[in-house]
Design a protein around this motif. Structure first.
Motif: not given
Length: 222
Positions: A38, A105, A108
């Motif tokens: 990320s 996103k 996660e």
């Protein structure tokens, strides 16, 4: 060296740099997805500031050249084409940012599938961008047409991946969130390829004076 020639060199250099940046952004997006990195995705988002800066600088340069030098014939088409290329490259950068935000996103939650076709799709889209810009520098209509033809491969992969992701949702509703995010990423890559096609089409116009939007590719090969 004439002033106009110097300005055109500056313009070429800027477009080359802009295309290199957005291709790198796309490559980093896919690396961030595959490696679940990320931080790299956030780096892509930050890099877009450089793309936006080049967008403004090069657009102003095009206007300056048109106003000061009143270019004619091929020089005029070259400047007009450059202004169109800049728009599409900036939008490609925007799509890369959208992809990066979605990847954050995705990272996660647990992965729902191996990433095999998405990297292929992104790699092909990157090649399209590079080849379209090369076609601009070389005024190469054959290379421009090859970029347009490659878009079919992207479209086929897009359809294939979407079909596969829908299957994952049907089989396990818990995978819906991840599948929808991956659909968004896939769609964004498909849009990037569309912008690369736009690049190739305006290059073809620059070289021939012929508008080929909405023209069957088979007709252009004749």
């Amino acid at each position: 060296m004439k002033a106009l020639e110097q300005e055109l060199i500056t313009l070429k250099t800027g477009i080359a740099r802009m295309s290199q940046i957005v291709i790198e952004m796309l490559n980093n997006d896919i690396t961030a997805l595959v490696e679940r990195n990320s931080d790299l995705a956030k780096q892509v988002i930050e890099t877009d500031n450089e793309v936006d800066k080049l967008d403004v600088e090069l657009d102003e340069l095009c206007l300056k050249v048109l106003a000061l030098y009143d270019p004619k014939a091929i020089d005029l088409r070259y400047i007009v084409t450059a202004s169109r290329l800049i728009v599409d490259l900036e939008r490609i950068g925007d799509h890369c940012v959208d992809i990066a935000k979605e990847i954050i996103k995705i990272n996660e939650i647990p992965p729902i599938k191996p990433y095999l076709d998405l990297p292929k799709m992104a790699e092909s889209a990157g090649i399209m961008i590079k080849e379209a810009i090369n076609a601009y520098f070389e005024i190469d209509t054959k290379k421009a047409l090859s970029v347009i033809k490659r878009d079919d491969y992207i479209d086929n992969l897009h359809t294939q991946i979407l079909r596969e992701l829908l299957t994952y949702i049907v089989e396990d509703i818990r995978k819906t969130k991840g599948a929808i995010s991956l659909m968004f990423v896939t769609r964004s890559i498909e849009r990037i390829a569309d912008h690369a096609t736009n690049l190739a089409e305006v290059v073809y116009f620059m070289a021939t004076g012929k508008v080929i939007r909405h023209t069957r590719i088979e007709e252009l090969g004749k």
